[in-house]
Design an enzyme around this catalytic site. Structure first.
Site, PDB file in Angstrom:
ATOM      1  N   GLU A 141      -4.303  -9.696   3.772  1.00  0.00           N
ATOM      2  CA  GLU A 141      -5.325  -9.284   4.757  1.00  0.00           C
ATOM      3  C   GLU A 141      -6.564 -10.169   4.786  1.00  0.00           C
ATOM      4  OE1 GLU A 141      -3.497  -7.202   3.031  1.00  0.00           O
ATOM      5  OE2 GLU A 141      -3.123  -5.350   4.140  1.00  0.00           O
ATOM      6  N   GLU A 200       0.837  -1.213   0.000  1.00  0.00           N
ATOM      7  CA  GLU A 200       0.000   0.000   0.000  1.00  0.00           C
ATOM      8  C   GLU A 200       0.873   1.264   0.000  1.00  0.00           C
ATOM      9  OE1 GLU A 200      -2.521  -1.701   3.238  1.00  0.00           O
ATOM     10  OE2 GLU A 200      -4.146  -0.901   2.027  1.00  0.00           O
TER      11      GLU A 200
HETATM   12  N1  COA Z   1       4.721  -8.244  11.947  1.00  0.00           N
HETATM   13  C1  COA Z   1       5.596  -8.461  12.928  1.00  0.00           C
HETATM   14  N2  COA Z   1       6.715  -9.191  12.777  1.00  0.00           N
HETATM   15  C2  COA Z   1       6.932  -9.747  11.579  1.00  0.00           C
HETATM   16  C3  COA Z   1       6.056  -9.562  10.502  1.00  0.00           C
HETATM   17  C4  COA Z   1       4.903  -8.769  10.720  1.00  0.00           C
HETATM   18  N3  COA Z   1       4.012  -8.513   9.740  1.00  0.00           N
HETATM   19  N4  COA Z   1       6.520 -10.221   9.421  1.00  0.00           N
HETATM   20  C5  COA Z   1       7.681 -10.804   9.823  1.00  0.00           C
HETATM   21  N5  COA Z   1       7.925 -10.516  11.113  1.00  0.00           N
HETATM   22  C6  COA Z   1       9.075 -10.952  11.923  1.00  0.00           C
HETATM   23  C7  COA Z   1       8.925 -12.422  12.329  1.00  0.00           C
HETATM   24  O1  COA Z   1       8.125 -12.529  13.492  1.00  0.00           O
HETATM   25  C8  COA Z   1      10.367 -12.796  12.585  1.00  0.00           C
HETATM   26  O2  COA Z   1      10.766 -12.300  13.835  1.00  0.00           O
HETATM   27  P1  COA Z   1      11.705 -13.204  14.818  1.00  0.00           P
HETATM   28  O3  COA Z   1      12.988 -13.410  14.055  1.00  0.00           O
HETATM   29  O4  COA Z   1      11.853 -12.365  16.038  1.00  0.00           O
HETATM   30  O5  COA Z   1      10.968 -14.485  15.028  1.00  0.00           O
HETATM   31  C9  COA Z   1      11.137 -11.987  11.515  1.00  0.00           C
HETATM   32  O6  COA Z   1      10.245 -10.915  11.137  1.00  0.00           O
HETATM   33  C10 COA Z   1      11.456 -12.801  10.272  1.00  0.00           C
HETATM   34  O7  COA Z   1      10.260 -13.380   9.786  1.00  0.00           O
HETATM   35  P2  COA Z   1      10.055 -14.956   9.562  1.00  0.00           P
HETATM   36  O8  COA Z   1       8.598 -15.233   9.617  1.00  0.00           O
HETATM   37  O9  COA Z   1      10.938 -15.731  10.499  1.00  0.00           O
HETATM   38  O10 COA Z   1      10.613 -15.119   8.084  1.00  0.00           O
HETATM   39  P3  COA Z   1      10.127 -16.199   7.010  1.00  0.00           P
HETATM   40  O11 COA Z   1      11.101 -16.105   5.893  1.00  0.00           O
HETATM   41  O12 COA Z   1       9.926 -17.532   7.642  1.00  0.00           O
HETATM   42  O13 COA Z   1       8.699 -15.680   6.502  1.00  0.00           O
HETATM   43  C11 COA Z   1       7.070 -14.054   5.776  1.00  0.00           C
HETATM   44  C12 COA Z   1       8.564 -14.405   5.881  1.00  0.00           C
HETATM   45  C13 COA Z   1       6.968 -12.633   5.256  1.00  0.00           C
HETATM   46  C14 COA Z   1       6.382 -15.032   4.809  1.00  0.00           C
HETATM   47  C15 COA Z   1       6.427 -14.194   7.165  1.00  0.00           C
HETATM   48  O14 COA Z   1       7.229 -13.447   8.089  1.00  0.00           O
HETATM   49  C16 COA Z   1       5.020 -13.661   7.237  1.00  0.00           C
HETATM   50  O15 COA Z   1       4.096 -14.313   6.778  1.00  0.00           O
HETATM   51  N6  COA Z   1       4.839 -12.458   7.840  1.00  0.00           N
HETATM   52  C17 COA Z   1       3.535 -11.894   8.055  1.00  0.00           C
HETATM   53  C18 COA Z   1       2.989 -11.276   6.789  1.00  0.00           C
HETATM   54  C19 COA Z   1       1.621 -10.672   7.070  1.00  0.00           C
HETATM   55  O16 COA Z   1       0.655 -11.388   7.225  1.00  0.00           O
HETATM   56  N7  COA Z   1       1.587  -9.343   7.204  1.00  0.00           N
HETATM   57  C20 COA Z   1       0.407  -8.639   7.644  1.00  0.00           C
HETATM   58  C21 COA Z   1      -0.391  -8.180   6.490  1.00  0.00           C
HETATM   59  S1  COA Z   1      -1.827  -7.335   7.068  1.00  0.00           S
END
Ligand code: COA
Length: 238
Positions: free
Chosen positions: A135, A115
């Site tokens: 979302e 966004e």
């Molecule tokens: N909010 C808060 N923390 C987040 C985050 C988010 N949206 N996205 C990633 N992080 C953090 C993880 O908790 C992790 O923290 P940690 O190392 O302290 O455990 C760090 O960033 C790395 O992320 P991780 O999930 O371990 O990496 P990955 O390669 O396994 O996966 C994603 C990457 C992007 C696929 C996964 O992090 C994810 O699905 N994030 C959420 C995306 C989302 O739904 N966003 C909200 C949209 S409304």
């Protein structure tokens, strides 16, 4: 300007550089980031020395992985959230910036991340980019303009597919659908954005600002009103 914690802002040769800077959390958008972004966007808007701004994400893995999910459950009530939004309409402010904004995208560009990118005028991406709107899968809908800015950029069908399935698109697909302007190798991302910024800065600023205004405001008008807007802006420049 106050010290920032989760973004950095620098100005160099007429370009403002805004970096989302929480790499340990993939630059997730939290309340602090909202407040700092609001401040920096206001500063850019009022600063005649800034001719163009570039937005990017710190670290190797993401431009921004969306809203901070750790704040999700502790968010204020919807009523308070709405009041805050009226007081701090980051997205309205974004869309009101007269100078051209360029997003330099790498890694994950999710939710609020895409966004932010859609509030920019030109998007360049590195080959590792993955863009999407998760979302709906979380039981919410994008609330930072995504339901409006995405279809205006990629059209109704492609936008609805992304919104309803939450599927991530890669660099090639993003380029094909017009979601990004260019795809470049990772090390070329910032230089590419800077080349575009430098080209824009080499043109008379008033013309640049009027051209942006004509396109951005005109897209929400019918053709007749859009042509009238263009004529008004052309007269203003002349
Ligand atoms: N909010 C808060 N923390 C987040 C985050 C988010 N949206 N996205 C990633 N992080 C953090 C993880 O908790 C992790 O923290 P940690 O190392 O302290 O455990 C760090 O960033 C790395 O992320 P991780 O999930 O371990 O990496 P990955 O390669 O396994 O996966 C994603 C990457 C992007 C696929 C996964 O992090 C994810 O699905 N994030 C959420 C995306 C989302 O739904 N966003 C909200 C949209 S409304």
């Amino acid at each position: 300007m106050a010290d920032f914690e989760v973004i950095t802002y620098e100005k160099k040769d007429g370009t403002g550089y805004v970096t989302l800077d929480r790499p340990h959390a993939l630059n997730a958008y939290n309340i602090r980031m909202r407040d700092e972004l609001y401040q920096v966007l206001g500063a850019i808007k009022d600063d005649s020395e800034v001719k163009v701004a570039i937005f990017r994400g710190a670290g190797e893995r993401a431009f921004c992985a969306g809203a901070d999910l750790t704040e999700f459950l502790t968010a204020p009530s919807p009523a308070i959230a709405r009041q805050v939004r009226w007081a701090r309409d980051v997205w309205g402010l974004f869309l009101s910036i007269p100078q051209p904004l360029i997003a330099a995208l790498h890694g994950y560009v999710l939710g609020s991340g895409i966004e932010i990118a859609l509030c920019c005028d030109i998007r360049v991406a590195s080959e590792d980019v993955r863009l999407g709107l998760p979302e709906t899968g979380l039981g919410i809908i994008p609330a930072a303009g995504g339901t409006q800015t995405l279809p205006r950029t990629v059209g109704r069908a492609a936008a609805l597919e992304m919104l309803l399935t939450g599927r991530l698109v890669d660099a090639k697909e993003a380029l094909r659908m017009g979601l990004v302007n260019h795809v470049v190798p990772r090390q070329e991302l910032l230089p590419n954005a800077e080349r575009i910024a430098n080209k824009i800065k080499s043109h008379p600023q008033a013309a640049v600002v009027c051209a942006k205004q004509a396109v951005v405001r005109g897209l929400d008008l019918d053709l007749e009103a859009g042509l009238a807007l263009e004529a008004r802006l052309a007269r203003l420049l002349a």
